[in-house]
Design a protein around this motif. Structure first.
Motif, PDB file in Angstrom:
ATOM      1  N   ALA A 134       0.826  -1.210   0.000  1.00 39.12           N
ATOM      2  CA  ALA A 134       0.000   0.000   0.000  1.00 39.12           C
ATOM      3  C   ALA A 134       0.859   1.258   0.000  1.00 39.12           C
ATOM      4  CB  ALA A 134      -0.923  -0.002   1.214  1.00 39.12           C
ATOM      5  N   VAL A 135       1.835   1.320   0.895  1.00 38.30           N
ATOM      6  CA  VAL A 135       2.657   2.519   1.023  1.00 38.30           C
ATOM      7  C   VAL A 135       3.589   2.673  -0.187  1.00 38.30           C
ATOM      8  CG1 VAL A 135       4.396   3.681   2.427  1.00 38.30           C
ATOM      9  CG2 VAL A 135       2.536   2.450   3.538  1.00 38.30           C
ATOM     10  N   THR A 136       4.117   1.555  -0.683  1.00 37.98           N
ATOM     11  CA  THR A 136       4.997   1.604  -1.850  1.00 37.98           C
ATOM     12  C   THR A 136       4.240   2.077  -3.093  1.00 37.98           C
ATOM     13  OG1 THR A 136       6.386  -0.173  -0.973  1.00 37.98           O
ATOM     14  CG2 THR A 136       6.536   0.263  -3.329  1.00 37.98           C
ATOM     15  N   LEU A 137       3.058   1.488  -3.331  1.00 32.49           N
ATOM     16  CA  LEU A 137       2.245   1.900  -4.491  1.00 32.49           C
ATOM     17  C   LEU A 137       1.826   3.361  -4.370  1.00 32.49           C
ATOM     18  CD1 LEU A 137      -0.050  -1.247  -4.918  1.00 32.49           C
ATOM     19  CD2 LEU A 137       1.733  -0.469  -6.505  1.00 32.49           C
ATOM     20  N   TRP A 138       1.467   3.770  -3.166  1.00 36.47           N
ATOM     21  CA  TRP A 138       1.067   5.168  -2.929  1.00 36.47           C
ATOM     22  C   TRP A 138       2.188   6.121  -3.342  1.00 36.47           C
ATOM     23  CZ3 TRP A 138       1.067   7.978   2.381  1.00 36.47           C
ATOM     24  CH2 TRP A 138       0.380   9.203   2.268  1.00 36.47           C
ATOM     25  N   ASP A 139       3.395   5.823  -2.914  1.00 35.46           N
ATOM     26  CA  ASP A 139       4.546   6.674  -3.225  1.00 35.46           C
ATOM     27  C   ASP A 139       4.861   6.652  -4.717  1.00 35.46           C
ATOM     28  OD1 ASP A 139       6.263   8.482  -2.112  1.00 35.46           O
ATOM     29  OD2 ASP A 139       7.868   7.043  -1.761  1.00 35.46           O
ATOM     30  N   ASP A 140       4.820   5.460  -5.330  1.00 32.59           N
ATOM     31  CA  ASP A 140       5.131   5.344  -6.760  1.00 32.59           C
ATOM     32  C   ASP A 140       4.087   6.062  -7.606  1.00 32.59           C
ATOM     33  OD1 ASP A 140       7.418   3.915  -6.326  1.00 32.59           O
ATOM     34  OD2 ASP A 140       6.501   1.944  -6.639  1.00 32.59           O
ATOM     35  N   PHE A 141       2.803   5.841  -7.310  1.00 27.78           N
ATOM     36  CA  PHE A 141       1.735   6.501  -8.064  1.00 27.78           C
ATOM     37  C   PHE A 141       1.789   8.018  -7.881  1.00 27.78           C
ATOM     38  CE2 PHE A 141      -1.023   2.461  -7.918  1.00 27.78           C
ATOM     39  CZ  PHE A 141      -0.639   2.110  -9.201  1.00 27.78           C
ATOM     40  N   ALA A 142       2.178   8.474  -6.682  1.00 22.59           N
ATOM     41  CA  ALA A 142       2.257   9.910  -6.420  1.00 22.59           C
ATOM     42  C   ALA A 142       3.307  10.573  -7.311  1.00 22.59           C
ATOM     43  CB  ALA A 142       2.576  10.165  -4.955  1.00 22.59           C
ATOM     44  N   LYS A 143       4.440   9.933  -7.464  1.00 24.50           N
ATOM     45  CA  LYS A 143       5.495  10.483  -8.332  1.00 24.50           C
ATOM     46  C   LYS A 143       5.029  10.532  -9.785  1.00 24.50           C
ATOM     47  CE  LYS A 143       9.460   9.208  -5.481  1.00 24.50           C
ATOM     48  NZ  LYS A 143      10.674   8.377  -5.346  1.00 24.50           N
ATOM     49  N   SER A 144       4.361   9.465 -10.210  1.00 23.28           N
ATOM     50  CA  SER A 144       3.861   9.420 -11.585  1.00 23.28           C
ATOM     51  C   SER A 144       2.785  10.489 -11.804  1.00 23.28           C
ATOM     52  CB  SER A 144       3.288   8.025 -11.862  1.00 23.28           C
ATOM     53  OG  SER A 144       2.691   7.972 -13.123  1.00 23.28           O
ATOM     54  N   SER A 145       1.863  10.631 -10.844  1.00 22.40           N
ATOM     55  CA  SER A 145       0.787  11.627 -10.963  1.00 22.40           C
ATOM     56  C   SER A 145       1.362  13.042 -10.968  1.00 22.40           C
ATOM     57  CB  SER A 145      -0.212  11.475  -9.815  1.00 22.40           C
ATOM     58  OG  SER A 145      -0.836  10.224  -9.853  1.00 22.40           O
ATOM     59  N   ARG A 146       2.352  13.273 -10.112  1.00 25.17           N
ATOM     60  CA  ARG A 146       2.972  14.602 -10.049  1.00 25.17           C
ATOM     61  C   ARG A 146       3.644  14.951 -11.372  1.00 25.17           C
ATOM     62  NH1 ARG A 146       6.876  18.214  -8.783  1.00 25.17           N
ATOM     63  NH2 ARG A 146       6.467  19.582  -6.993  1.00 25.17           N
ATOM     64  N   SER A 147       4.327  13.971 -11.937  1.00 24.96           N
ATOM     65  CA  SER A 147       5.007  14.194 -13.214  1.00 24.96           C
ATOM     66  C   SER A 147       4.000  14.530 -14.324  1.00 24.96           C
ATOM     67  CB  SER A 147       5.806  12.941 -13.590  1.00 24.96           C
ATOM     68  OG  SER A 147       6.431  13.101 -14.830  1.00 24.96           O
ATOM     69  N   LYS A 177      -0.146  17.805  -3.086  1.00 22.65           N
ATOM     70  CA  LYS A 177      -1.365  17.335  -2.411  1.00 22.65           C
ATOM     71  C   LYS A 177      -2.289  16.612  -3.387  1.00 22.65           C
ATOM     72  CE  LYS A 177      -3.512  19.464   0.824  1.00 22.65           C
ATOM     73  NZ  LYS A 177      -4.291  20.431   1.629  1.00 22.65           N
ATOM     74  N   GLU A 178      -2.476  17.188  -4.565  1.00 19.80           N
ATOM     75  CA  GLU A 178      -3.349  16.542  -5.547  1.00 19.80           C
ATOM     76  C   GLU A 178      -2.758  15.213  -6.015  1.00 19.80           C
ATOM     77  OE1 GLU A 178      -6.367  17.266  -6.562  1.00 19.80           O
ATOM     78  OE2 GLU A 178      -6.425  18.960  -5.174  1.00 19.80           O
ATOM     79  N   ALA A 179      -1.432  15.179  -6.175  1.00 14.73           N
ATOM     80  CA  ALA A 179      -0.777  13.945  -6.619  1.00 14.73           C
ATOM     81  C   ALA A 179      -0.948  12.839  -5.585  1.00 14.73           C
ATOM     82  CB  ALA A 179       0.708  14.199  -6.880  1.00 14.73           C
ATOM     83  N   LEU A 180      -0.818  13.183  -4.287  1.00 12.51           N
ATOM     84  CA  LEU A 180      -0.993  12.186  -3.230  1.00 12.51           C
ATOM     85  C   LEU A 180      -2.420  11.655  -3.184  1.00 12.51           C
ATOM     86  CD1 LEU A 180       1.091  13.754  -0.304  1.00 12.51           C
ATOM     87  CD2 LEU A 180       1.561  11.607  -1.479  1.00 12.51           C
ATOM     88  N   THR A 181      -3.381  12.523  -3.424  1.00 13.84           N
ATOM     89  CA  THR A 181      -4.783  12.091  -3.413  1.00 13.84           C
ATOM     90  C   THR A 181      -5.099  11.230  -4.627  1.00 13.84           C
ATOM     91  OG1 THR A 181      -5.460  14.026  -2.150  1.00 13.84           O
ATOM     92  CG2 THR A 181      -7.178  12.882  -3.361  1.00 13.84           C
ATOM     93  N   LEU A 182      -4.637  11.635  -5.819  1.00 15.66           N
ATOM     94  CA  LEU A 182      -4.831  10.802  -7.005  1.00 15.66           C
ATOM     95  C   LEU A 182      -4.191   9.434  -6.810  1.00 15.66           C
ATOM     96  CD1 LEU A 182      -4.150  13.371  -9.885  1.00 15.66           C
ATOM     97  CD2 LEU A 182      -6.336  12.263  -9.348  1.00 15.66           C
ATOM     98  N   SER A 183      -3.029   9.428  -6.168  1.00 14.49           N
ATOM     99  CA  SER A 183      -2.316   8.175  -5.923  1.00 14.49           C
ATOM    100  C   SER A 183      -3.070   7.272  -4.958  1.00 14.49           C
ATOM    101  CB  SER A 183      -0.922   8.485  -5.361  1.00 14.49           C
ATOM    102  OG  SER A 183      -0.253   7.298  -5.022  1.00 14.49           O
ATOM    103  N   VAL A 184      -3.584   7.845  -3.872  1.00 14.15           N
ATOM    104  CA  VAL A 184      -4.316   7.037  -2.903  1.00 14.15           C
ATOM    105  C   VAL A 184      -5.591   6.482  -3.536  1.00 14.15           C
ATOM    106  CG1 VAL A 184      -5.899   8.649  -1.700  1.00 14.15           C
ATOM    107  CG2 VAL A 184      -4.660   6.957  -0.385  1.00 14.15           C
ATOM    108  N   ASN A 185      -6.197   7.244  -4.455  1.00 18.40           N
ATOM    109  CA  ASN A 185      -7.361   6.752  -5.183  1.00 18.40           C
ATOM    110  C   ASN A 185      -7.018   5.531  -6.037  1.00 18.40           C
ATOM    111  OD1 ASN A 185      -8.858   8.816  -4.089  1.00 18.40           O
ATOM    112  ND2 ASN A 185      -8.865  10.091  -5.917  1.00 18.40           N
ATOM    113  N   HIS A 186      -5.851   5.567  -6.680  1.00 25.58           N
ATOM    114  CA  HIS A 186      -5.386   4.422  -7.473  1.00 25.58           C
ATOM    115  C   HIS A 186      -5.227   3.179  -6.601  1.00 25.58           C
ATOM    116  CE1 HIS A 186      -4.822   6.266 -11.333  1.00 25.58           C
ATOM    117  NE2 HIS A 186      -3.950   7.160 -10.898  1.00 25.58           N
ATOM    118  N   VAL A 187      -4.610   3.359  -5.437  1.00 24.61           N
ATOM    119  CA  VAL A 187      -4.377   2.223  -4.529  1.00 24.61           C
ATOM    120  C   VAL A 187      -5.706   1.629  -4.076  1.00 24.61           C
ATOM    121  CG1 VAL A 187      -3.368   1.488  -2.330  1.00 24.61           C
ATOM    122  CG2 VAL A 187      -2.154   3.137  -3.765  1.00 24.61           C
TER     123      VAL A 187
END
Length: 508
Positions: A419-432, A467-477
């Motif tokens: 969960a935490v790994t995917l959250w961090d990975d998706f956040a970087k991708s969403s931010r980019s 903040k938006e990237a972290l939320t989009l990422s948590v939604n993916h997870v």
């Protein structure tokens, strides 16, 4: 002196006090499984580590506990259940003190492993000893009390963890174990030593145990370190992956051929047990991953304090407490596959609700899925446990229960890491992706026209994007976890239709 060597001979006040000690010890260990969840941001801030590293505090405890659960039967048979119970309480309390005194992540993780090693036997032994001190006609009441502590622990854990971290410091989430541990160890010594179980020189599967530690340790290290080492672009992660696969294969071959295996994997020959345990593993990975992720997102992104993150996380407790006895009765009347499927599909839909969370969500919008989830949890947990244990022979039930708990605990640790790994990975991708489509210069100039300096405007933009990237990422997870819940609910129909209750314990 009165002979207390047979079960059910404790009377009156002595019996009540002994039951209280056993239930309190179980409560303490279950509480420690979730009390650190909402405290991770405090711990990571204090020790200056990342959120993914902070999750090691949770996963290290779970993995160590999972490894020790299968050893409980051998330890009790070799040294006595009461003696091991007391030693486990002393060890757990000692490592709780060391956890509270930790001033680095390495020390804290090592001490959490120590907590897990000594905490592992406490839960099954508290259950065993409760059954031993109560006469047969009162054992169901005793198990009801034991089950209540198991349910209440995860509810109070986030509340206590949040309140203590906000008002004192995170160190005290471990120090509060000291009086409880000392009281339980002293009480067990005074009240239970007269009902010590028989001991014998039982052979231990040392090779199987070593292989178990190797492949599980390599797996968890790979999951915890993979993000930092860029996964399979790193020789270290590749080495850990190879160790995991080879270790697991050799472990399975050894356990299938050894006369006294540390983990009786032969029980997987029952289709009902295998499917129910597999469904439980998938569901618990998604469930535990969610309850680890939600408090961190609330604090990092939504500005919640640890206390309020704990309150929100604990809102599922009311439903769990209310429905547990009801579902237990329903399980005797209805097809347990249907009950489990219903609970898991509801959990999937609830998790899907979370996949649409936004940074503007209020407390009730965030709490509603938690409340519904609380009502659904007993529908998957109780029937799946019954299906698994009801599929094996009576003489194999203890081994089956140990194996099921081992798989469930390991699945929880894997789910938390993922969960935490995917959250961090998706956040970087969403931010980019967001930075690539955002016209930063125009936005910056607009903010500067409202009185912001150039640097401040850039800082505001960066903060909003994060903040938006972290939320989009948590939604993916959460979307992934929703699919896992639904998958777990569907595969349960591969179980043969149950014909007997758990108590019957016949192979189907």
């Amino acid at each position: 002196m009165k002979d207390l060597t047979l079960p059910g001979q404790l009377k009156g006040t002595t019996l009540i006090l002994a039951a209280f000690v056993l239930a309190l010890a179980n409560f303490m260990v279950v509480l420690d499984m979730t009390i650190a969840n909402v405290s991770v941001p405090h711990i990571t801030g204090s020790l200056a580590v990342s959120s993914s590293q902070g999750t090691w505090v949770i996963t290290s405890y779970a993995v160590a506990e999972a490894i020790c659960v299968p050893l409980t039967g051998w330890l009790a048979g070799r040294f006595g259940a009461v003696r091991i119970f007391i030693v486990s309480l002393i060890g757990f309390t000692t490592f709780s003190i060391l956890c509270g005194l930790s001033n680095s992540l390495a020390m804290l993780v090592i001490c959490r492993i120590g907590q897990g090693i000594f905490g592992g036997p406490i839960m099954p032994l508290s259950q065993t000893l409760l059954m031993r001190i109560f006469p047969p006609e009162k054992q169901s009441q005793a198990m009801g009390m034991w089950a209540m502590t198991t349910v209440v622990g995860p509810i109070l854990g986030p509340i206590l963890g949040g309140s203590i971290s906000d008002n004192w410091s995170w160190h005290w989430i471990f120090f509060i174990n000291i009086p409880v541990g000392v009281l339980c160890a002293f009480g067990a010594y005074k009240l239970l030593r007269g009902i010590e179980t028989p001991t014998a020189k039982i052979k231990i599967d040392a090779v199987g145990l070593a292989l178990l530690v190797i492949w599980i340790g390599a797996l968890q290290l790979m999951l915890d370190l993979g993000h930092e080492y860029d996964w399979f672009n790193s020789g270290i992660i590749i080495g850990l992956a190879i160790t995991t696969v080879l270790g697991f294969i050799v472990f399975m071959i050894w356990e299938l051929t050894d006369q006294h295996p540390v983990v009786n994997v032969r029980i997987f020959r029952y289709r009902g047990f295998s499917i129910a345990t597999l469904s439980l593993a998938f569901a618990f990975a998604a469930f535990f991953g969610s309850i680890v992720l939600i408090p961190q997102w609330l604090q990092f992104n939504m500005g919640y304090t640890a206390t309020w993150a704990g309150y929100l996380t604990a809102t599922m407790g009311f439903g769990s407490l209310t429905m547990s006895p009801i579902v237990a009765k329903m399980a005797t009347k209805y097809d347990q596959r249907a009950l489990a499927c219903f609970g898991l599909i509801v959990l999937g839909l609830v998790t899907l609700m979370r996949a649409f969370w936004s940074n503007q969500a209020d407390f009730m919008a965030l709490a509603l899925p938690q409340i519904i989830q609380g009502f659904a949890v007993p529908f998957f947990f109780i029937p799946l446990s019954n299906l698994a244990l009801g599929a094996v022979r009576q003489d194999e039930m203890a081994s089956a229960a140990g194996l099921m708990n081992f798989v469930r605990t390991m699945a929880g640790a894997i789910g938390a890491s993922a969960a935490v790994t995917l959250w961090d990975d998706f956040a970087k991708s969403s931010r980019s992706d967001m930075v690539g489509t955002l016209n930063t210069q125009v936005t910056q100039q607009s903010l500067m026209q409202h009185g912001f300096s150039s640097e401040t405007a850039l800082g505001v933009i960066s903060s909003l994007v994060d903040k938006e990237a972290l939320t989009l990422s948590v939604n993916h997870v959460f979307f992934i976890f929703a699919m896992i819940f639904i998958f777990a609910g569907l595969i349960i129909w591969l179980c043969p239709k149950p014909k007997n209750s758990v108590g019957m314990g016949q192979a189907h």
